[in-house]
Write a protein that holds these residues in place. Sequence first.
Motif, PDB file in Angstrom:
ATOM      1  N   LEU A 232      49.767 115.709  22.431  1.00  0.00           N
ATOM      2  CA  LEU A 232      51.021 115.144  22.455  1.00  0.00           C
ATOM      3  C   LEU A 232      51.626 115.435  23.842  1.00  0.00           C
ATOM      4  CD1 LEU A 232      52.621 116.089  18.961  1.00  0.00           C
ATOM      5  CD2 LEU A 232      51.678 113.873  19.643  1.00  0.00           C
ATOM      6  N   LEU A 233      51.414 116.280  24.504  1.00  0.00           N
ATOM      7  CA  LEU A 233      51.787 116.597  25.949  1.00  0.00           C
ATOM      8  C   LEU A 233      51.125 115.810  26.868  1.00  0.00           C
ATOM      9  CD1 LEU A 233      52.656 120.294  25.562  1.00  0.00           C
ATOM     10  CD2 LEU A 233      54.276 118.416  25.693  1.00  0.00           C
ATOM     11  N   GLU A 234      49.933 115.190  26.434  1.00  0.00           N
ATOM     12  CA  GLU A 234      48.982 114.370  27.358  1.00  0.00           C
ATOM     13  C   GLU A 234      48.258 115.292  28.388  1.00  0.00           C
ATOM     14  OE1 GLU A 234      51.634 111.322  28.794  1.00  0.00           O
ATOM     15  OE2 GLU A 234      51.301 109.906  26.859  1.00  0.00           O
ATOM     16  N   ILE A 235      47.974 116.411  27.737  1.00  0.00           N
ATOM     17  CA  ILE A 235      46.986 117.308  28.518  1.00  0.00           C
ATOM     18  C   ILE A 235      45.611 117.103  28.402  1.00  0.00           C
ATOM     19  CG2 ILE A 235      46.349 119.867  28.685  1.00  0.00           C
ATOM     20  CD1 ILE A 235      49.246 120.478  27.730  1.00  0.00           C
ATOM     21  N   ARG A 236      44.728 116.824  29.178  1.00  0.00           N
ATOM     22  CA  ARG A 236      43.422 116.727  29.045  1.00  0.00           C
ATOM     23  C   ARG A 236      42.673 117.962  28.427  1.00  0.00           C
ATOM     24  NH1 ARG A 236      42.909 114.451  34.395  1.00  0.00           N
ATOM     25  NH2 ARG A 236      42.102 116.400  35.070  1.00  0.00           N
ATOM     26  N   LEU A 237      41.685 117.560  27.380  1.00  0.00           N
ATOM     27  CA  LEU A 237      40.925 118.647  26.658  1.00  0.00           C
ATOM     28  C   LEU A 237      39.586 118.808  26.946  1.00  0.00           C
ATOM     29  CD1 LEU A 237      43.010 118.014  23.478  1.00  0.00           C
ATOM     30  CD2 LEU A 237      42.927 120.334  24.649  1.00  0.00           C
ATOM     31  N   ALA A 238      39.115 119.765  26.555  1.00  0.00           N
ATOM     32  CA  ALA A 238      37.721 120.019  26.645  1.00  0.00           C
ATOM     33  C   ALA A 238      37.296 121.186  25.597  1.00  0.00           C
ATOM     34  CB  ALA A 238      36.684 120.422  27.993  1.00  0.00           C
ATOM     35  N   PRO A 239      36.202 120.985  24.840  1.00  0.00           N
ATOM     36  CA  PRO A 239      35.830 122.067  23.844  1.00  0.00           C
ATOM     37  C   PRO A 239      34.980 123.208  24.883  1.00  0.00           C
ATOM     38  CG  PRO A 239      34.322 120.197  23.614  1.00  0.00           C
ATOM     39  CD  PRO A 239      35.441 119.860  25.009  1.00  0.00           C
ATOM     40  N   THR A 240      34.958 124.470  24.340  1.00  0.00           N
ATOM     41  CA  THR A 240      34.132 125.405  25.025  1.00  0.00           C
ATOM     42  C   THR A 240      32.583 125.296  24.845  1.00  0.00           C
ATOM     43  OG1 THR A 240      34.134 126.841  23.072  1.00  0.00           O
ATOM     44  CG2 THR A 240      36.036 127.184  24.466  1.00  0.00           C
ATOM     45  N   SER A 241      32.117 124.302  23.891  1.00  0.00           N
ATOM     46  CA  SER A 241      30.896 124.435  23.871  1.00  0.00           C
ATOM     47  C   SER A 241      30.062 123.676  25.008  1.00  0.00           C
ATOM     48  CB  SER A 241      30.746 123.318  22.608  1.00  0.00           C
ATOM     49  OG  SER A 241      31.172 122.278  22.387  1.00  0.00           O
ATOM     50  N   LEU A 242      30.881 123.012  25.659  1.00  0.00           N
ATOM     51  CA  LEU A 242      30.199 122.399  26.853  1.00  0.00           C
ATOM     52  C   LEU A 242      30.197 123.366  28.044  1.00  0.00           C
ATOM     53  CD1 LEU A 242      31.865 118.851  26.838  1.00  0.00           C
ATOM     54  CD2 LEU A 242      29.503 119.390  26.472  1.00  0.00           C
ATOM     55  N   LYS A 243      29.002 123.628  28.410  1.00  0.00           N
ATOM     56  CA  LYS A 243      28.900 124.700  29.366  1.00  0.00           C
ATOM     57  C   LYS A 243      28.328 124.238  30.782  1.00  0.00           C
ATOM     58  CE  LYS A 243      27.977 128.459  26.088  1.00  0.00           C
ATOM     59  NZ  LYS A 243      27.068 129.252  25.724  1.00  0.00           N
ATOM     60  N   GLY A 244      28.296 125.023  31.762  1.00  0.00           N
ATOM     61  CA  GLY A 244      27.334 125.038  32.967  1.00  0.00           C
ATOM     62  C   GLY A 244      28.174 123.917  34.071  1.00  0.00           C
ATOM     63  N   GLY A 245      29.448 124.031  34.050  1.00  0.00           N
ATOM     64  CA  GLY A 245      30.332 123.303  35.006  1.00  0.00           C
ATOM     65  C   GLY A 245      30.205 121.704  34.492  1.00  0.00           C
ATOM     66  N   ASP A 246      29.654 121.367  33.454  1.00  0.00           N
ATOM     67  CA  ASP A 246      29.711 119.945  33.155  1.00  0.00           C
ATOM     68  C   ASP A 246      30.778 119.707  31.877  1.00  0.00           C
ATOM     69  OD1 ASP A 246      28.741 117.544  33.267  1.00  0.00           O
ATOM     70  OD2 ASP A 246      27.115 117.769  31.580  1.00  0.00           O
ATOM     71  N   TRP A 247      31.537 120.277  31.826  1.00  0.00           N
ATOM     72  CA  TRP A 247      32.749 119.996  30.942  1.00  0.00           C
ATOM     73  C   TRP A 247      33.286 118.892  31.268  1.00  0.00           C
ATOM     74  CZ3 TRP A 247      34.946 125.565  31.966  1.00  0.00           C
ATOM     75  CH2 TRP A 247      34.714 126.405  31.072  1.00  0.00           C
ATOM     76  N   LYS A 248      33.570 118.103  30.283  1.00  0.00           N
ATOM     77  CA  LYS A 248      33.949 116.768  30.056  1.00  0.00           C
ATOM     78  C   LYS A 248      35.437 116.547  29.417  1.00  0.00           C
ATOM     79  CE  LYS A 248      29.981 113.705  30.939  1.00  0.00           C
ATOM     80  NZ  LYS A 248      28.905 114.358  30.179  1.00  0.00           N
TER      81      LYS A 248
END
Length: 164
Positions: free
Chosen positions: A111-127
């Motif tokens: 709702l605050l329009e903050i971009r999100l990523a889950p912790t399961s993406l590792k290795g600097g490849d968080w999208k």
Amino acid sequence: MSEPAYVLDSTAFYAGIPYQGSGRYYTTYLVIEEVKHHSVGSSLIHSRVQVTEPSAESLGKVKSTANRTGDSKGLSDTDVSLLALALDLSRADGGATLVSDDFAVRNVAELLEIRLAPTSLKGGDWKSITWKTYCRGCGKEYSNPKLTVCNVCGTPLARKASTA
Ligand SMILES: [Zn+2]
């Protein structure tokens, strides 16, 4: 073009954050209190992670948004501090991505329009991921995250992650 910036919650520390890569990492003092006895956390704190306090203005905005959505009971003071820090950084050049798996945190961040990523993406490849609201009954998709019930068939709406 600035480096990608990430705001890390405590589960991101436990999941392991990238040592390599060009990202900038931020967290708050309340998260450090939670992870400081964790061996991985302490070494990263000194090398890669900037510990920053959020502004009072953003803290207030996060709290009022959480009250509005009914998420305030699901948010700890640590969660509120992270959302506020992400909000501060999202206004800065290049913005920031909040790394969290917590449902209430993600709900308010959306709702605050903050971009999100889950912790399961590792290795600097968080999208960055966005959340699509859709109906489990008829499959209709909605762009308004505040809707809770399908206009067509009345089924409560669900959310799914989209990495597009
Ligand atoms: Zn429907």
